[in-house]
Design a protein around this motif. Structure first.
Motif, PDB file in Angstrom:
ATOM      1  N   ASP A 107       0.856  -1.183   0.000  1.00 59.15           N
ATOM      2  CA  ASP A 107       0.000   0.000   0.000  1.00 59.15           C
ATOM      3  C   ASP A 107       0.895   1.236   0.000  1.00 59.15           C
ATOM      4  O   ASP A 107       1.666   1.445   0.938  1.00 59.15           O
ATOM      5  N   PRO A 108       0.816   2.079  -1.037  1.00 57.04           N
ATOM      6  CA  PRO A 108       1.720   3.233  -1.099  1.00 57.04           C
ATOM      7  C   PRO A 108       1.579   4.173   0.093  1.00 57.04           C
ATOM      8  O   PRO A 108       2.561   4.790   0.501  1.00 57.04           O
ATOM      9  N   LYS A 109       0.409   4.267   0.657  1.00 53.16           N
ATOM     10  CA  LYS A 109       0.208   5.179   1.793  1.00 53.16           C
ATOM     11  C   LYS A 109       1.039   4.770   3.008  1.00 53.16           C
ATOM     12  O   LYS A 109       1.378   5.606   3.836  1.00 53.16           O
ATOM     13  N   GLN A 110       1.390   3.495   3.101  1.00 55.84           N
ATOM     14  CA  GLN A 110       2.216   3.030   4.221  1.00 55.84           C
ATOM     15  C   GLN A 110       3.663   3.493   4.089  1.00 55.84           C
ATOM     16  O   GLN A 110       4.427   3.410   5.038  1.00 55.84           O
ATOM     17  N   LEU A 111       4.029   3.986   2.924  1.00 56.75           N
ATOM     18  CA  LEU A 111       5.418   4.402   2.670  1.00 56.75           C
ATOM     19  C   LEU A 111       5.577   5.904   2.495  1.00 56.75           C
ATOM     20  O   LEU A 111       6.663   6.379   2.193  1.00 56.75           O
ATOM     21  N   MET A 112       4.508   6.651   2.702  1.00 52.92           N
ATOM     22  CA  MET A 112       4.515   8.061   2.346  1.00 52.92           C
ATOM     23  C   MET A 112       4.770   9.014   3.504  1.00 52.92           C
ATOM     24  O   MET A 112       4.959  10.197   3.279  1.00 52.92           O
TER      25      MET A 112
ATOM     26  N   PRO B 299       5.824  14.121  -4.975  1.00 58.53           N
ATOM     27  CA  PRO B 299       4.715  14.250  -5.918  1.00 58.53           C
ATOM     28  C   PRO B 299       4.457  12.950  -6.681  1.00 58.53           C
ATOM     29  O   PRO B 299       3.331  12.686  -7.101  1.00 58.53           O
ATOM     30  N   VAL B 300       5.490  12.127  -6.832  1.00 57.52           N
ATOM     31  CA  VAL B 300       5.300  10.835  -7.510  1.00 57.52           C
ATOM     32  C   VAL B 300       4.401   9.936  -6.669  1.00 57.52           C
ATOM     33  O   VAL B 300       3.441   9.351  -7.179  1.00 57.52           O
ATOM     34  N   MET B 301       4.684   9.843  -5.391  1.00 53.52           N
ATOM     35  CA  MET B 301       3.860   8.986  -4.526  1.00 53.52           C
ATOM     36  C   MET B 301       2.443   9.542  -4.372  1.00 53.52           C
ATOM     37  O   MET B 301       1.477   8.776  -4.307  1.00 53.52           O
ATOM     38  N   LEU B 302       2.305  10.856  -4.335  1.00 51.86           N
ATOM     39  CA  LEU B 302       0.964  11.443  -4.283  1.00 51.86           C
ATOM     40  C   LEU B 302       0.199  11.123  -5.560  1.00 51.86           C
ATOM     41  O   LEU B 302      -1.008  10.871  -5.521  1.00 51.86           O
ATOM     42  N   ALA B 303       0.895  11.098  -6.700  1.00 49.41           N
ATOM     43  CA  ALA B 303       0.253  10.725  -7.964  1.00 49.41           C
ATOM     44  C   ALA B 303      -0.117   9.243  -7.983  1.00 49.41           C
ATOM     45  O   ALA B 303      -1.129   8.864  -8.572  1.00 49.41           O
ATOM     46  N   VAL B 304       0.673   8.418  -7.326  1.00 46.26           N
ATOM     47  CA  VAL B 304       0.332   6.991  -7.219  1.00 46.26           C
ATOM     48  C   VAL B 304      -1.022   6.837  -6.524  1.00 46.26           C
ATOM     49  O   VAL B 304      -1.859   6.039  -6.941  1.00 46.26           O
ATOM     50  N   VAL B 305      -1.231   7.615  -5.479  1.00 45.37           N
ATOM     51  CA  VAL B 305      -2.467   7.529  -4.702  1.00 45.37           C
ATOM     52  C   VAL B 305      -3.650   8.138  -5.451  1.00 45.37           C
ATOM     53  O   VAL B 305      -4.766   7.621  -5.379  1.00 45.37           O
ATOM     54  N   SER B 306      -3.407   9.210  -6.194  1.00 46.84           N
ATOM     55  CA  SER B 306      -4.531   9.942  -6.787  1.00 46.84           C
ATOM     56  C   SER B 306      -4.756   9.693  -8.273  1.00 46.84           C
ATOM     57  O   SER B 306      -5.829   9.984  -8.781  1.00 46.84           O
ATOM     58  N   GLY B 307      -3.756   9.182  -8.978  1.00 43.28           N
ATOM     59  CA  GLY B 307      -3.890   9.058 -10.429  1.00 43.28           C
ATOM     60  C   GLY B 307      -3.846   7.633 -10.925  1.00 43.28           C
ATOM     61  O   GLY B 307      -3.001   6.846 -10.497  1.00 43.28           O
ATOM     62  N   PRO B 308      -4.714   7.285 -11.844  1.00 47.66           N
ATOM     63  CA  PRO B 308      -4.782   5.896 -12.310  1.00 47.66           C
ATOM     64  C   PRO B 308      -3.562   5.421 -13.090  1.00 47.66           C
ATOM     65  O   PRO B 308      -3.152   4.269 -12.951  1.00 47.66           O
ATOM     66  N   GLU B 309      -2.950   6.286 -13.904  1.00 45.73           N
ATOM     67  CA  GLU B 309      -1.810   5.835 -14.711  1.00 45.73           C
ATOM     68  C   GLU B 309      -0.566   5.643 -13.854  1.00 45.73           C
ATOM     69  O   GLU B 309       0.170   4.664 -14.021  1.00 45.73           O
ATOM     70  N   THR B 310      -0.314   6.563 -12.946  1.00 50.44           N
ATOM     71  CA  THR B 310       0.835   6.409 -12.057  1.00 50.44           C
ATOM     72  C   THR B 310       0.609   5.206 -11.142  1.00 50.44           C
ATOM     73  O   THR B 310       1.555   4.480 -10.822  1.00 50.44           O
ATOM     74  N   ARG B 311      -0.620   4.965 -10.763  1.00 46.52           N
ATOM     75  CA  ARG B 311      -0.936   3.794  -9.936  1.00 46.52           C
ATOM     76  C   ARG B 311      -0.622   2.499 -10.688  1.00 46.52           C
ATOM     77  O   ARG B 311      -0.172   1.517 -10.082  1.00 46.52           O
ATOM     78  N   LYS B 312      -0.842   2.486 -11.993  1.00 47.87           N
ATOM     79  CA  LYS B 312      -0.494   1.293 -12.779  1.00 47.87           C
ATOM     80  C   LYS B 312       0.997   1.000 -12.677  1.00 47.87           C
ATOM     81  O   LYS B 312       1.403  -0.166 -12.605  1.00 47.87           O
ATOM     82  N   CYS B 313       1.810   2.059 -12.681  1.00 50.80           N
ATOM     83  CA  CYS B 313       3.259   1.869 -12.534  1.00 50.80           C
ATOM     84  C   CYS B 313       3.580   1.282 -11.165  1.00 50.80           C
ATOM     85  O   CYS B 313       4.421   0.388 -11.043  1.00 50.80           O
TER      86      CYS B 313
END
Length: 146
Positions: free
Chosen positions: A5-10, A120-134
């Protein structure tokens, strides 16, 4: 086992709207004006010439895309970057760029010489679908090699 879960690392800030205005990166534009922070990042790495060229490829792509200073991006700029990239490149190739951009902002957060308290990369992981795919690809690769 490492978290998936990315939020655990932010850290403290897991949503952009939770970040107090005075910590937002756009406030530091004067300090970064004319400064090549990407070169500072690459210079501290002990990498081969081949790997250095790969980092430079990401640098050029990122700097050509981002409207703000390359070290002071908004999460929406990150999401737009990966969204645009996914239109013409495979997920595997896009992940190559994700790894390096994520590493760049991780370096900025971990180094006291920079004001970064969020990525901003991790925030995009949480909020954006394409960055989340990565991010999901990263996790799937981690699981595959374990």
């Amino acid at each position: 086992m490492r978290p998936t879960d990315p939020k655990q690392l932010m850290g403290v800030y897991t949503e952009y709207q939770d970040i107090p205005d005075y910590y937002r990166l756009y406030h530091y534009s004067d300090q970064f004006d004319g400064r090549d922070v990407w070169s500072e990042f690459v210079a501290q790495k002990d990498i081969s010439d081949y790997e250095s060229r790969r980092f430079r490829r990401v640098e050029k792509s990122w700097k050509n895309h981002v409207e703000s200073h390359h070290a002071l991006a908004h999460p929406d700029e990150v999401e737009d970057y990966f969204s645009d990239m996914m239109e013409s490149k495979s997920l595997t190739t896009t992940y190559f760029y994700f790894q390096r951009l994520h590493g760049f902002y991780k370096f900025l957060m971990m180094n006291y010489n920079y004001p970064h308290v969020y990525s901003p990369v991790m925030l995009a992981v949480v909020s954006g679908p394409e960055t989340r795919k990565c991010w999901d690809y990263k996790i799937s690769e981690r699981k595959r090699v374990q």
